[in-house]
Design a protein around this motif. Structure first.
Motif, PDB file in Angstrom:
ATOM      1  N   ILE A   2      11.727   8.161  -6.873  1.00 18.63           N
ATOM      2  CA  ILE A   2      10.792   7.181  -6.355  1.00 18.63           C
ATOM      3  C   ILE A   2      11.433   6.296  -5.289  1.00 18.63           C
ATOM      4  CG2 ILE A   2      11.331   5.582  -8.246  1.00 18.63           C
ATOM      5  CD1 ILE A   2       7.924   5.936  -6.482  1.00 18.63           C
ATOM      6  N   VAL A   3      12.715   5.976  -5.438  1.00 22.39           N
ATOM      7  CA  VAL A   3      13.395   5.142  -4.438  1.00 22.39           C
ATOM      8  C   VAL A   3      13.417   5.854  -3.085  1.00 22.39           C
ATOM      9  CG1 VAL A   3      15.595   4.072  -3.800  1.00 22.39           C
ATOM     10  CG2 VAL A   3      14.769   3.922  -6.158  1.00 22.39           C
ATOM     11  N   ASP A   4      13.700   7.150  -3.086  1.00 22.50           N
ATOM     12  CA  ASP A   4      13.708   7.917  -1.840  1.00 22.50           C
ATOM     13  C   ASP A   4      12.302   8.053  -1.260  1.00 22.50           C
ATOM     14  OD1 ASP A   4      16.437   8.259  -2.020  1.00 22.50           O
ATOM     15  OD2 ASP A   4      16.298  10.198  -3.034  1.00 22.50           O
ATOM     16  N   GLN A   5      11.303   8.211  -2.143  1.00 23.44           N
ATOM     17  CA  GLN A   5       9.917   8.312  -1.675  1.00 23.44           C
ATOM     18  C   GLN A   5       9.515   7.042  -0.935  1.00 23.44           C
ATOM     19  OE1 GLN A   5       7.719  10.796  -1.975  1.00 23.44           O
ATOM     20  NE2 GLN A   5       8.453  12.130  -3.611  1.00 23.44           N
ATOM     21  N   ILE A   6       9.904   5.909  -1.486  1.00 21.84           N
ATOM     22  CA  ILE A   6       9.586   4.637  -0.833  1.00 21.84           C
ATOM     23  C   ILE A   6      10.340   4.494   0.474  1.00 21.84           C
ATOM     24  CG2 ILE A   6       9.900   2.125  -1.046  1.00 21.84           C
ATOM     25  CD1 ILE A   6       9.212   2.457  -4.035  1.00 21.84           C
ATOM     26  N   ARG A   7      11.590   4.898   0.478  1.00 22.06           N
ATOM     27  CA  ARG A   7      12.393   4.805   1.703  1.00 22.06           C
ATOM     28  C   ARG A   7      11.751   5.603   2.835  1.00 22.06           C
ATOM     29  NH1 ARG A   7      16.812   6.401  -0.267  1.00 22.06           N
ATOM     30  NH2 ARG A   7      17.615   4.315  -0.724  1.00 22.06           N
ATOM     31  N   ARG A   8      11.264   6.794   2.519  1.00 24.16           N
ATOM     32  CA  ARG A   8      10.644   7.618   3.562  1.00 24.16           C
ATOM     33  C   ARG A   8       9.342   7.007   4.068  1.00 24.16           C
ATOM     34  NH1 ARG A   8      12.893  11.986   0.497  1.00 24.16           N
ATOM     35  NH2 ARG A   8      11.067  12.094  -0.867  1.00 24.16           N
ATOM     36  N   GLY A  17      10.407  -1.089  -4.719  1.00 26.27           N
ATOM     37  CA  GLY A  17      11.019  -1.555  -3.483  1.00 26.27           C
ATOM     38  C   GLY A  17      12.464  -1.964  -3.608  1.00 26.27           C
ATOM     39  N   LEU A  18      13.061  -1.814  -4.793  1.00 26.01           N
ATOM     40  CA  LEU A  18      14.472  -2.152  -4.990  1.00 26.01           C
ATOM     41  C   LEU A  18      15.340  -0.900  -4.914  1.00 26.01           C
ATOM     42  CD1 LEU A  18      14.225  -4.671  -7.981  1.00 26.01           C
ATOM     43  CD2 LEU A  18      14.180  -5.163  -5.523  1.00 26.01           C
ATOM     44  N   ALA A  67       0.833  -1.202   0.000  1.00 29.44           N
ATOM     45  CA  ALA A  67       0.000   0.000   0.000  1.00 29.44           C
ATOM     46  C   ALA A  67       0.866   1.249   0.000  1.00 29.44           C
ATOM     47  CB  ALA A  67      -0.932  -0.012   1.215  1.00 29.44           C
ATOM     48  N   HIS A  68       1.936   1.236   0.787  1.00 28.99           N
ATOM     49  CA  HIS A  68       2.838   2.393   0.845  1.00 28.99           C
ATOM     50  C   HIS A  68       3.670   2.516  -0.438  1.00 28.99           C
ATOM     51  CE1 HIS A  68       2.132   3.866   4.926  1.00 28.99           C
ATOM     52  NE2 HIS A  68       1.949   2.600   5.264  1.00 28.99           N
TER      53      HIS A  68
END
Length: 364
Positions: free
Chosen positions: A337-343, A305-306, A170-171
Motif C-alpha cells: 500500500i505504501v508503494d501504491q500511494i507513492r505512485r 500516507g506514512l 482521494a488518491h
C-alpha cells in the motif's frame, strides 16, 4: 529484530510482512491483545511481534501455550487512552513509539494499536513521517456498503484541511480501495450538502473543482462529483472524501445509527413469544447482518500516507477485533500500500509540489 536478552523472546513465524502489535493499548489491556495476536498467528499464519512490557506479555503468552511462538519486544512505557498529540513527545519509549522504530529499522512493515487515536496518529506521524509529496496523512475507515465496502476519509486526522489535501485524500483512498478491496478503478465522491456542483462550503467547492480538473491526468481518478450524507451507505462510490472534522462526525453518526437500529430490532424481536420464535428461525441471517455491521470485523481505521502501514483498532476491541486488525495490516503491507500511494502521489514525470502549484495558480 532483536530477539535476545531483555529485548525479546521467541522467534517469528516465517514468510509475509511482520506486524508490530502495540500490546499495551486499548480499553481491555494486554490480555485481549495477546489473545488476538495468538489467533492471528495460529489461524492466519501471520508474523506478529508483540510490543510492550516483556514480563507481563510473556506471562500471558504462557497462558496460551505460545511463549515461544510469538516474539516480544520490550517497551517500558505506554500511551494512556486519554493522551493526544503531545504524547508523541512525552512518551518516546512507549509501545507505539517502539513499534514505529521497528518499522523504521525494517524489522516490521506495519503497526497495529487499539490505543488512543490521537496519540497513535501523532506518534506514528512524528516517528514514521509522511511519504515524499504527501501533504497530510489521512485516517481511512470502511463503511459496510454493498456490493463492496466504501472507504471514507479523512475520518479525524485533520480537522482543518486545504483543497489540495482533499485531492490527495482521494488518491490515498483510491490506493486503499484498490489494495484492500481489489477495485481496479475506484469511484470517488466528495461529501457535501448537495449533489449539484456549486453546493457546499468553500473547501468542498474548491476541492471538487481541483478533483474534476485533475481526474483525467495520470494517475487517472474516476471522480463522480458530489454525494450527500444519505448516500454514505448507498454504495454509489468506492471512496468518499471529506475533511477530518466532517468525516469524524459522519462516521460517529453512522455508528450511532447502526447501534440504535440494532437495539430497536432486538427489542422488537424479543417483545413477544411469536417474535422470539421468528427471530430464532432467522438467526443465521441476523447473525450475518450483525457481523457485516460490527466495527470489529473491519479491522479498524488505517492511517494512510506514512512510511509504513498503521492500523488503529477500536479502543474497545476484544481479541477478535485485534486479530482482524492484524489481518488487515498484513494484507495492506503485502499489497504494498505504501508503494501504491507513492505512485499515485508522485507519478513519473511529476514533481512532489504539483498539488501546491495547482492550488495556487498565481504562483505559475
Amino acid at each position: 529484530m532483536n530477539q535476545a536478552g531483555p529485548a525479546g523472546t521467541g522467534g517469528p513465524p516465517r514468510g509475509g510482512p511482520v506486524v508490530a502489535l502495540d500490546a499495551m493499548g486499548g480499553d481491555h489491556g494486554p490480555a485481549e491483545a495477546v489473545a488476538g495476536a495468538v489467533a492471528a498467528v495460529r489461524e492466519h499464519g501471520l508474523r506478529v511481534v508483540l510490543v510492550g512490557r516483556l514480563a507481563e506479555l510473556t506471562g500471558l503468552l504462557t497462558e496460551h501455550g505460545a511463549a515461544g511462538e510469538v516474539p516480544v519486544v520490550h517497551a517500558e512505557d505506554t500511551l494512556a487512552m486519554n493522551e493526544g498529540a503531545l504524547a508523541s513527545w512525552r512518551r518516546p519509549r512507549s509501545s507505539v513509539a517502539v513499534a514505529c522504530k521497528l518499522i523504521r529499522q525494517g524489522d516490521a512493515s506495519a503497526l497495529v494499536s487499539a490505543g488512543s487515536t490521537g496519540g497513535v496518529v501523532a506518534t506514528s506521524t512524528v516517528r514514521l513521517r509522511t511519504q515524499p509529496g504527501v501533504l497530510r496523512a489521512a485516517l481511512a475507515v470502511v463503511l459496510p456498503t454493498r456490493p463492496r465496502p466504501t472507504v471514507l476519509l479523512d475520518a479525524g486526522a485533520n480537522a482543518d484541511a486545504k483543497p489540495e489535501m482533499l485531492v490527495q485524500f482521494a488518491h490515498l483512498g483510491a490506493a486503499y480501495a484498490h489494495t484492500a478491496h481489489g477495485v481496479a478503478e475506484p469511484r470517488v465522491g466528495m461529501l457535501t450538502i448537495g449533489a449539484e456542483p456549486g453546493k457546499g462550503n468553500r473547501l468542498a467547492r474548491k476541492s471538487s473543482e481541483l478533483l474534476a480538473a485533475t481526474a483525467g491526468e495520470p494517475p487517472r481518478l474516476d471522480y463522480r462529483g458530489h454525494i450527500e450524507g444519505h448516500d454514505l451507505l448507498a454504495g454509489e462510490v468506492d471512496v468518499v472524501v471529506t475533511d477530518g472534522f466532517t468525516g469524524n462526525v459522519a462516521l460517529k453518526t453512522v455508528e450511532g445509527t447502526v447501534r440504535f437500529a440494532f437495539d430497536a430490532m432486538h427489542d422488537a424481536l424479543t417483545s413477544t413469544r411469536r417474535a422470539r420464535a421468528g427471530a430464532l428461525l432467522q438467526r443465521k441471517a441476523l447473525r450475518g447482518l450483525r457481523e457485516s455491521l460490527d466495527s470489529e470485523s473491519t479491522g479498524g481505521a488505517v492511517l494512510l500516507g506514512l512510511n509504513g502501514t498503521v492500523v488503529i483498532a477500536h479502543g474497545a476491541s476484544r481479541a477478535r477485533g485485534i486479530e482482524r486488525a492484524c489481518v488487515l495490516a498484513a494484507d495492506l503491507a503485502a499489497g504494498r500500500i505504501v508503494d501504491q500511494i507513492r505512485r499515485r502521489v508522485t507519478p513519473p514525470g511529476r514533481s512532489t509540489s504539483w498539488l501546491h502549484r495547482l492550488g495556487h495558480p498565481d504562483d505559475h
